[in-house]
Design a protein around this motif. Structure first.
Motif, mmCIF file in Angstrom:
data_model
loop_
_atom_site.group_PDB
_atom_site.id
_atom_site.type_symbol
_atom_site.label_atom_id
_atom_site.label_comp_id
_atom_site.label_asym_id
_atom_site.label_seq_id
_atom_site.Cartn_x
_atom_site.Cartn_y
_atom_site.Cartn_z
ATOM 1 N N PRO A 126 105.167 140.225 99.048
ATOM 2 C CA PRO A 126 105.514 141.908 99.000
ATOM 3 C C PRO A 126 104.156 142.693 98.390
ATOM 4 O O PRO A 126 103.500 142.115 97.614
ATOM 5 C CB PRO A 126 106.833 141.879 98.354
ATOM 6 C CG PRO A 126 107.431 140.507 98.370
ATOM 7 C CD PRO A 126 106.552 139.516 98.237
ATOM 8 N N GLN A 127 104.447 143.901 98.515
ATOM 9 C CA GLN A 127 103.389 144.677 97.844
ATOM 10 C C GLN A 127 103.473 144.827 96.390
ATOM 11 O O GLN A 127 102.538 145.148 95.783
ATOM 12 C CB GLN A 127 103.674 146.248 98.449
ATOM 13 C CG GLN A 127 102.751 147.285 98.023
ATOM 14 C CD GLN A 127 101.102 146.767 98.358
ATOM 15 O OE1 GLN A 127 101.312 146.509 99.464
ATOM 16 N NE2 GLN A 127 100.128 147.151 97.603
ATOM 17 N N TRP A 128 104.706 144.507 95.494
ATOM 18 C CA TRP A 128 104.943 144.762 94.312
ATOM 19 C C TRP A 128 104.932 143.345 93.759
ATOM 20 O O TRP A 128 105.211 143.301 92.404
ATOM 21 C CB TRP A 128 106.140 145.341 94.082
ATOM 22 C CG TRP A 128 107.238 144.397 94.628
ATOM 23 C CD1 TRP A 128 107.901 143.400 93.959
ATOM 24 C CD2 TRP A 128 107.867 144.527 95.886
ATOM 25 N NE1 TRP A 128 109.165 142.918 94.986
ATOM 26 C CE2 TRP A 128 109.124 143.697 95.939
ATOM 27 C CE3 TRP A 128 107.846 145.627 96.902
ATOM 28 C CZ2 TRP A 128 109.840 143.814 97.159
ATOM 29 C CZ3 TRP A 128 108.717 145.507 98.158
ATOM 30 C CH2 TRP A 128 109.812 144.463 98.015
ATOM 31 N N GLU A 129 104.304 142.478 94.326
ATOM 32 C CA GLU A 129 104.107 140.997 93.977
ATOM 33 C C GLU A 129 102.784 140.448 93.892
ATOM 34 O O GLU A 129 102.060 140.791 94.993
ATOM 35 C CB GLU A 129 105.397 140.133 94.238
ATOM 36 C CG GLU A 129 106.532 140.416 93.684
ATOM 37 C CD GLU A 129 107.468 139.148 94.401
ATOM 38 O OE1 GLU A 129 108.751 139.461 93.691
ATOM 39 O OE2 GLU A 129 107.138 138.619 95.172
ATOM 40 N N ARG A 130 102.311 139.396 93.344
ATOM 41 C CA ARG A 130 101.222 138.938 93.214
ATOM 42 C C ARG A 130 101.669 137.278 93.214
ATOM 43 O O ARG A 130 102.356 136.866 92.439
ATOM 44 C CB ARG A 130 100.051 139.096 92.103
ATOM 45 C CG ARG A 130 99.873 140.410 92.287
ATOM 46 C CD ARG A 130 98.941 140.886 93.637
ATOM 47 N NE ARG A 130 98.564 142.298 93.380
ATOM 48 C CZ ARG A 130 99.153 143.118 93.995
ATOM 49 N NH1 ARG A 130 100.393 142.944 94.656
ATOM 50 N NH2 ARG A 130 98.673 144.364 93.963
ATOM 51 N N ALA A 131 100.768 136.346 94.103
ATOM 52 C CA ALA A 131 101.139 135.020 94.180
ATOM 53 C C ALA A 131 100.121 134.282 93.446
ATOM 54 O O ALA A 131 98.972 134.440 93.655
ATOM 55 C CB ALA A 131 101.138 134.758 95.722
ATOM 56 N N LEU A 132 100.448 133.576 92.415
ATOM 57 C CA LEU A 132 99.659 132.582 91.591
ATOM 58 C C LEU A 132 99.522 131.304 92.455
ATOM 59 O O LEU A 132 100.483 130.367 92.642
ATOM 60 C CB LEU A 132 99.767 132.442 90.244
ATOM 61 C CG LEU A 132 99.345 133.594 89.343
ATOM 62 C CD1 LEU A 132 99.971 134.985 89.639
ATOM 63 C CD2 LEU A 132 99.589 133.353 87.854
ATOM 64 N N ASP A 141 99.426 122.248 97.059
ATOM 65 C CA ASP A 141 99.729 123.662 96.594
ATOM 66 C C ASP A 141 100.948 123.975 96.212
ATOM 67 O O ASP A 141 101.924 123.694 96.748
ATOM 68 C CB ASP A 141 98.816 124.810 97.148
ATOM 69 C CG ASP A 141 97.408 124.677 97.579
ATOM 70 O OD1 ASP A 141 96.873 123.716 96.772
ATOM 71 O OD2 ASP A 141 96.905 125.304 98.375
ATOM 72 N N SER A 142 101.153 124.874 94.642
ATOM 73 C CA SER A 142 102.373 125.355 94.263
ATOM 74 C C SER A 142 102.128 126.804 94.379
ATOM 75 O O SER A 142 100.993 127.214 93.859
ATOM 76 C CB SER A 142 103.073 124.591 93.120
ATOM 77 O OG SER A 142 101.836 124.732 92.066
ATOM 78 N N VAL A 143 103.191 127.801 94.255
ATOM 79 C CA VAL A 143 103.138 129.132 94.182
ATOM 80 C C VAL A 143 103.911 129.625 93.308
ATOM 81 O O VAL A 143 105.203 129.350 93.341
ATOM 82 C CB VAL A 143 103.099 129.638 95.723
ATOM 83 C CG1 VAL A 143 102.943 131.526 95.465
ATOM 84 C CG2 VAL A 143 102.077 129.096 96.674
ATOM 85 N N ARG A 144 103.597 130.685 92.481
ATOM 86 C CA ARG A 144 104.530 131.294 91.554
ATOM 87 C C ARG A 144 104.178 132.879 91.894
ATOM 88 O O ARG A 144 103.281 133.178 91.697
ATOM 89 C CB ARG A 144 104.298 130.953 90.231
ATOM 90 C CG ARG A 144 105.078 131.520 89.041
ATOM 91 C CD ARG A 144 105.351 131.253 87.936
ATOM 92 N NE ARG A 144 105.924 131.899 86.880
ATOM 93 C CZ ARG A 144 106.021 131.726 85.548
ATOM 94 N NH1 ARG A 144 105.514 130.838 85.054
ATOM 95 N NH2 ARG A 144 106.932 132.602 85.057
ATOM 96 N N PHE A 145 105.336 133.586 91.961
ATOM 97 C CA PHE A 145 105.337 134.950 92.460
ATOM 98 C C PHE A 145 105.419 135.796 91.268
ATOM 99 O O PHE A 145 106.398 135.573 90.516
ATOM 100 C CB PHE A 145 106.113 135.364 93.523
ATOM 101 C CG PHE A 145 105.789 134.810 94.858
ATOM 102 C CD1 PHE A 145 104.964 135.395 95.705
ATOM 103 C CD2 PHE A 145 106.261 133.625 95.357
ATOM 104 C CE1 PHE A 145 104.650 135.074 96.855
ATOM 105 C CE2 PHE A 145 106.103 133.115 96.434
ATOM 106 C CZ PHE A 145 105.159 133.981 97.256
ATOM 107 N N VAL A 146 104.573 136.821 90.796
ATOM 108 C CA VAL A 146 104.912 137.480 89.551
ATOM 109 C C VAL A 146 105.024 139.088 89.998
ATOM 110 O O VAL A 146 104.235 139.481 90.820
ATOM 111 C CB VAL A 146 103.575 137.276 88.681
ATOM 112 C CG1 VAL A 146 103.815 138.426 87.466
ATOM 113 C CG2 VAL A 146 103.512 135.875 88.403
ATOM 114 N N ASP A 147 106.127 139.526 89.500
ATOM 115 C CA ASP A 147 106.483 141.133 89.822
ATOM 116 C C ASP A 147 105.581 142.024 88.747
ATOM 117 O O ASP A 147 105.347 141.663 87.603
ATOM 118 C CB ASP A 147 107.664 141.488 89.530
ATOM 119 C CG ASP A 147 108.359 142.798 90.157
ATOM 120 O OD1 ASP A 147 107.501 143.695 90.257
ATOM 121 O OD2 ASP A 147 109.357 142.994 90.150
ATOM 122 N N ILE A 148 104.727 142.792 89.481
ATOM 123 C CA ILE A 148 103.742 143.629 88.727
ATOM 124 C C ILE A 148 104.379 145.170 88.645
ATOM 125 O O ILE A 148 103.556 145.956 88.140
ATOM 126 C CB ILE A 148 102.439 143.736 89.501
ATOM 127 C CG1 ILE A 148 102.482 144.494 90.850
ATOM 128 C CG2 ILE A 148 101.548 142.355 89.418
ATOM 129 C CD1 ILE A 148 101.141 144.562 91.552
#
Length: 315
Positions: free
Chosen positions: A52-58, A81-88
């Protein structure tokens, strides 16, 4: 469901494969071919992710940080690959209530709120295990330190300055964490009940003092005005009589009031002049002055004596 796109793609591939292969239990080859098709569809669908617009995926590839993806659609390699989403977005974290002793030895209980934003998702996730818990602990420690360095009056008078000092202390500790403190504010300040009663009495005493000062100033101004009015009446022989007539006019406005003049003004004026006439007569006898008639003495005293009036009001 966080990301419905992979599931939708899987369903589409499964339906398309079913109509293309026509699996059947009587034909094992077609059945195993359709199962392989489903596995391939699941693999392809899991490649596509959405942030989403308010998140970034590591993205971590084989455990190593690879890249920051998003917002929008991005791809990844399943299994590797593994993904972790961070709310900015700006996060709101509560500072639990802390009991501290002020500089003037007053126990107080305070709580607050932290406005936090992740400026660098990679640093926030890699360098700190749980950045929300860590910054909350730093804020609690800073709150106790700042409260111990100021007095109770300073806390009550300027909460914003107290929050600014805590914010500066927290920002100096989280350098390199990929976090940005938007602000720290103090919410509630709880005081002991006996201290509240003392402060209430102090406030009441201050208000009473201001009321007494205002009343005394009003009395002084009223006394000055009355003294000025008395001086004006004393210098004007007819002023007192005019005031008497005004008083009579105000009293006679109602039919229930009856004004009785016990002694006429002229009679009172003549009675007050009698002592002066006696003094003049004695002076004539002693020869201290020339011959003065009683009529002249009466006229002299009349010019100096005011005209008091006695009023009696009955209702």
């Amino acid at each position: 469901m966080r990301n419905p796109l992979p599931f939708i793609l899987f369903v589409l591939f499964a339906v398309a494969g079913y109509f293309a292969i026509h699996p059947s239990l009587e034909e094992p080859t077609r059945l195993f071919g359709y199962i392989g098709w489903l596995l391939a569809a699941s693999f392809i669908a899991s490649i596509i992710r959405i942030a989403p617009q308010w998140e970034r995926a590591l993205v971590f590839r084989l455990g190593k940080f690879h890249a920051v993806k998003g917002p929008g659609v991005f791809t990844m390699i399943p299994v590797f690959d593994s993904v972790r989403f961070v709310d900015i977005r700006i996060l709101t974290l509560d500072i639990p209530r802390q009991e501290a002793i002020t500089k003037d030895n007053v126990p107080v209980t305070l709580d607050g709120v932290i406005f936090l934003r992740v400026s660098d998702p990679a640093e926030a996730v890699i360098r700190v295990q749980n950045y929300q818990h860590a910054i909350r602990q730093y804020a609690q420690t800073a709150l106790r330190d700042v409260v111990g360095a100021v007095t109770l009056d300073q806390i009550l008078a300027d909460r914003e300055a107290l929050g600014k000092r805590i914010e500066e202390m927290v920002e100096s500790e989280i350098v390199g964490w990929g976090l940005e403190v938007a602000g720290i504010r103090i919410q509630d300040i709880l005081l002991p009940e006996d201290l509240k009663r003392v402060m209430a009495r102090q406030a009441a005493a201050e208000r009473e003092k201001r009321a007494n000062i205002t009343k005394s100033e009003g009395d002084r101004e009223a006394a000055e005005n009355l003294a000025a009015a008395a001086t004006t009446m004393a210098t004007s022989p007819g002023a007192l009589q005019l005031r008497t007539l005004q008083t009579l006019d105000s009293l006679g406005g109602s039919a229930a009031n009856t004004v009785v003049l016990a002694v006429p003004v002229d009679v009172m004026h003549a009675l007050q002049a009698v002592p002066k006439l006696v003094d003049i007569a004695q002076e004539q006898k002693r020869g201290e002055r020339g011959p003065v008639s009683l009529a002249d003495g009466f006229l002299r005293s009349e010019a100096k004596v005011e005209e008091p009036v006695e009023l009696k009001q009955t209702t």
